[in-house]
Write a protein that holds these residues in place. Structure first.
Motif, PDB file in Angstrom:
ATOM      1  N   GLN A 298       0.820  -1.207   0.000  1.00  9.35           N
ATOM      2  CA  GLN A 298       0.000   0.000   0.000  1.00  9.35           C
ATOM      3  C   GLN A 298       0.854   1.257   0.000  1.00  9.35           C
ATOM      4  OE1 GLN A 298      -2.714  -0.540   3.331  1.00  9.35           O
ATOM      5  NE2 GLN A 298      -4.192  -1.601   2.033  1.00  9.35           N
ATOM      6  N   ASP A 339       0.429  -6.045   1.482  1.00  9.15           N
ATOM      7  CA  ASP A 339      -0.849  -5.657   2.076  1.00  9.15           C
ATOM      8  C   ASP A 339      -1.832  -5.115   1.042  1.00  9.15           C
ATOM      9  OD1 ASP A 339       0.663  -3.354   1.706  1.00  9.15           O
ATOM     10  OD2 ASP A 339       0.443  -2.627   3.758  1.00  9.15           O
ATOM     11  N   ASP A 343      -5.459  -6.836   0.496  1.00  7.53           N
ATOM     12  CA  ASP A 343      -6.686  -6.038   0.510  1.00  7.53           C
ATOM     13  C   ASP A 343      -7.505  -6.299  -0.750  1.00  7.53           C
ATOM     14  OD1 ASP A 343      -8.362  -3.799   1.601  1.00  7.53           O
ATOM     15  OD2 ASP A 343      -7.741  -2.875  -0.284  1.00  7.53           O
ATOM     16  N   ARG A 347     -11.265  -7.843  -0.627  1.00  4.72           N
ATOM     17  CA  ARG A 347     -12.371  -7.110  -1.247  1.00  4.72           C
ATOM     18  C   ARG A 347     -13.082  -7.957  -2.307  1.00  4.72           C
ATOM     19  NH1 ARG A 347     -10.565  -3.495  -4.252  1.00  4.72           N
ATOM     20  NH2 ARG A 347      -8.344  -3.302  -3.727  1.00  4.72           N
ATOM     21  N   GLN A 373      -2.414  -5.440   7.307  1.00  6.39           N
ATOM     22  CA  GLN A 373      -2.776  -4.359   8.213  1.00  6.39           C
ATOM     23  C   GLN A 373      -3.683  -4.942   9.290  1.00  6.39           C
ATOM     24  OE1 GLN A 373      -1.578  -1.235   8.013  1.00  6.39           O
ATOM     25  NE2 GLN A 373      -0.402  -1.795   6.178  1.00  6.39           N
ATOM     26  N   SER A 374      -3.635  -4.382  10.493  1.00  6.22           N
ATOM     27  CA  SER A 374      -4.427  -4.943  11.591  1.00  6.22           C
ATOM     28  C   SER A 374      -5.920  -4.937  11.273  1.00  6.22           C
ATOM     29  CB  SER A 374      -4.158  -4.160  12.885  1.00  6.22           C
ATOM     30  OG  SER A 374      -4.437  -2.781  12.695  1.00  6.22           O
ATOM     31  N   SER A 375      -6.383  -3.954  10.507  1.00 13.44           N
ATOM     32  CA  SER A 375      -7.803  -3.884  10.162  1.00 13.44           C
ATOM     33  C   SER A 375      -8.247  -5.039   9.280  1.00 13.44           C
ATOM     34  CB  SER A 375      -8.106  -2.556   9.452  1.00 13.44           C
ATOM     35  OG  SER A 375      -7.341  -2.452   8.255  1.00 13.44           O
ATOM     36  N   MET A 376      -7.296  -5.705   8.630  1.00 17.14           N
ATOM     37  CA  MET A 376      -7.640  -6.802   7.722  1.00 17.14           C
ATOM     38  C   MET A 376      -7.994  -8.081   8.464  1.00 17.14           C
ATOM     39  SD  MET A 376      -4.716  -6.349   4.799  1.00 17.14           S
ATOM     40  CE  MET A 376      -4.531  -4.802   3.895  1.00 17.14           C
ATOM     41  N   GLU A 378      -9.894  -8.810  11.093  1.00 19.71           N
ATOM     42  CA  GLU A 378     -11.323  -9.024  11.327  1.00 19.71           C
ATOM     43  C   GLU A 378     -12.070  -9.253  10.017  1.00 19.71           C
ATOM     44  OE1 GLU A 378     -14.439  -9.728  13.932  1.00 19.71           O
ATOM     45  OE2 GLU A 378     -12.292  -9.396  14.340  1.00 19.71           O
ATOM     46  N   ARG A 379     -11.655  -8.561   8.965  1.00 18.26           N
ATOM     47  CA  ARG A 379     -12.299  -8.762   7.661  1.00 18.26           C
ATOM     48  C   ARG A 379     -12.052 -10.171   7.137  1.00 18.26           C
ATOM     49  NH1 ARG A 379      -9.830  -4.578   3.922  1.00 18.26           N
ATOM     50  NH2 ARG A 379     -11.292  -5.468   2.400  1.00 18.26           N
ATOM     51  N   ASN A 382     -14.356 -12.452   9.173  1.00 19.97           N
ATOM     52  CA  ASN A 382     -15.762 -12.301   8.809  1.00 19.97           C
ATOM     53  C   ASN A 382     -16.071 -12.890   7.442  1.00 19.97           C
ATOM     54  OD1 ASN A 382     -16.311 -10.999  11.216  1.00 19.97           O
ATOM     55  ND2 ASN A 382     -16.090  -8.943  10.360  1.00 19.97           N
ATOM     56  N   THR A 412       2.383  -6.117  12.197  1.00 16.16           N
ATOM     57  CA  THR A 412       1.240  -7.003  11.919  1.00 16.16           C
ATOM     58  C   THR A 412       1.545  -7.929  10.744  1.00 16.16           C
ATOM     59  OG1 THR A 412       0.255  -5.241  10.572  1.00 16.16           O
ATOM     60  CG2 THR A 412      -0.508  -5.455  12.861  1.00 16.16           C
TER      61      THR A 412
END
Length: 536
Positions: A298, A339, A343, A347, A373-376, A378-379, A382, A412
């Protein structure tokens, strides 16, 4: 009808209903019962039952490598191996020695060089001189970057000095001239220019790799070999013949996207095949490798801020391929190291699930997942994406990767423990021949996050796995990724009789002792596929 009792073993089942046992009864390749030696003999010992004395050896569910390349492992045995080369001079010497022994029209092929291990890379002029007029193509250890000479470019029908490739890239010196380096799909014309192997040569290459896998205690592998075999029909026939001729290794075949439509022409479907070979997900690439600066990040590379890598497909292209697979009942398995690549894959799968739902088929997988990335996290959870991890990459990538991507991005990254404890399904593979095929070495790397032998303080010590976590990656984890958790992964009645037999207790060993364990036997479908003669 085959009836076998394995006894006098110390059995770790990974089945919570009976975690430890002494004996196993097998019929026709399936586990029928697990228990004490006394109970198994009482219930099943009779005329016609073969008893195998394990002599106190340690028995585990069969180890499975969730990501490797049989064809490349076999091909590597025929290539110049540069993994231990540390100087340009030594590299050029090996090239010249090979050139002196082969005809003018034969290609010099090699694998395993790393610029981080060399004093410097050869210039194009030096490659031309040392190859003595023979065409040359040398793969970096990652198979995402190559060195070639002028004769190879001539045979490939490309003009790197005058033009850029349609896909991938050429390396250039400070004057803008081609320096012999080739990146990603720019290598395709060079591969296509080489003579095609015969069916028998392909079969021999695959068989040699299968035999090596069995020696390492592997009972099955997830592999992708159509870039070498090319024909799905030949792929099936080669594996069928190898089994008939006594090479007993199960394979789960990922299907490289350009060959995917062959499946429909042959009437094949996801998880089709037999107990020895299964058809798996559509294999795709989202980026390249960190070592060649082609993993897609990124933000720009810390040590090369002019680039953030290469995206193999646009978002629209990747979604098109994924939908094509989904409509035919297949999941996708996508190589994503950076990353930005991760992503894009997340997506794409999120879009698929919004359109088609999250029901079968199982199980989309993200291969490598090194830079996240840490936000990934949970995605990923899910979206029910499974992760295909290579713990042994810690050995190959550190310490140079710290300077390449920067310390902040690594917080991460290579975060195997965080991913497992988040409840994300994970499996363990080697990516052989890029890294060694041994699952025991992979477990050692997962537990130590260090080299072999250890030569520094551990990389991100908080991400070390326990012995049981590492063992599960190569057993239950790989079974889940293939949608085969009801068939293998633990020593449980009605599952396949696949076992890895070692000389020590992995649950009580130090990581170093695990690394140095000896494979005494590999049993697949109740058949002794490999033995060092201590199991009879």
């Amino acid at each position: 009808m085959e009836h076998i009792i394995l006894e006098n073993g110390i059995i770790t089942t990974l089945d919570p209903n009976i975690p430890q046992a002494e004996s196993i009864y097998i019929e026709n390749g399936k586990i029928i019962a697990v228990g004490t030696k006394k109970d198994i003999r009482h219930m099943y010992d009779r005329a016609g039952v073969q008893r195998i004395d394990c002599k106190g050896a340690y028995i585990y569910p069969g180890f499975v490598d969730s990501h490797m390349h049989l064809s490349l492992v076999g091909q590597k045995l025929q290539m110049i191996d540069f993994r231990e080369v540390r100087s340009k001079g030594e590299m050029l010497r090996l090239i010249r020695e090979r050139a002196e022994t082969i005809p003018m029209d034969e290609w010099i092929v090699g694998q395993g060089w790393q610029e981080s291990m060399l004093d410097e890379l050869p210039r194009l002029e030096e490659l031309d001189e040392s190859s003595l007029g023979r065409p040359l193509l040398l793969s970096r250890i990652c198979f995402h970057s190559y060195l070639a000479n002028g004769r190879a470019a001539e045979l490939a029908g490309v003009r790197p000095h005058q033009e850029e490739p349609e896909k991938g890239a050429y390396g250039r010196n400070t004057e803008g001239r081609w320096n012999g380096r080739i990146y990603e799909e720019a290598s395709l014309p060079f591969h296509q220019a080489q003579p095609k192997p015969t069916y028998e040569q392909k079969k021999s290459t695959i068989r040699q790799a299968m035999e090596l896998a069995l020696q390492y205690g592997l009972t099955a592998v997830h592999t992708e070999d159509l870039r070498f075999i090319e024909s799905v029909s030949d792929l099936i026939q080669i594996h069928r013949e190898c089994c008939q001729e006594g090479t007993y290794l199960r394979t789960h075949q990922l299907i490289y996207q350009p060959h995917f439509d062959q499946l429909e022409e042959l009437g094949l479907h996801f998880q089709g095949g037999d107990e020895w070979m299964r058809i798996g997900a559509m294999k795709l690439f989202s980026d390249g490798s960190l070592g060649s600066w082609t993993a897609w990040l990124q933000e720009p590379y810390a040590d090369n801020p002019e680039t953030n890598g290469i995206s193999i497909h646009t978002d629209e292209q990747l979604l098109h391929f994924a939908e094509h697979a989904r409509k035919r009942g297949y999941p996708i398995a996508v190589h994503a190291i950076g990353d930005a690549a991760a992503d894009q894959v997340i997506r794409t799968i999120e879009q698929l699930q919004r359109k088609y739902g999250t029901e079968e088929p199982p199980r989309h997988r993200l291969i490598h997942a090194q830079i996240l990335q840490s936000s990934m996290i949970e995605r990923i959870k899910n979206a029910k994406i499974a992760l295909d991890l290579q713990p042994i990459f810690v050995q190959g990538d550190f310490p140079w990767v710290v300077g390449r991507v920067g310390e902040q991005r690594l917080t991460t990254s290579y975060a195997w423990k965080t991913l497992i404890e988040a409840g994300i399904p994970c499996a363990g593979g080697s990516d052989a021949p890029i890294e060694p095929l041994s699952p025991l070495l992979g477990m050692y790397a997962a537990m130590t996050r260090n080299h072999h032998p250890a030569d520094h303080s551990d990389y991100h010590e908080s991400q070390k796995l326990t012995a049981e976590q590492a063992l599960r990656l190569y057993t239950l984890g790989s079974a889940y990724l293939a949608g085969e958790e009801h068939e293998r992964g633990s020593i449980t009645p009605q599952k396949y009789a696949d076992f890895t037999i070692l000389d020590r207790d992995l649950t009580r060993c130090t990581p170093e002792q695990i690394r140095d364990a000896n494979v005494l036997a590999t049993i697949v479908n109740g058949k002794i596929a490999y033995t060092d003669s201590s199991i009879t």
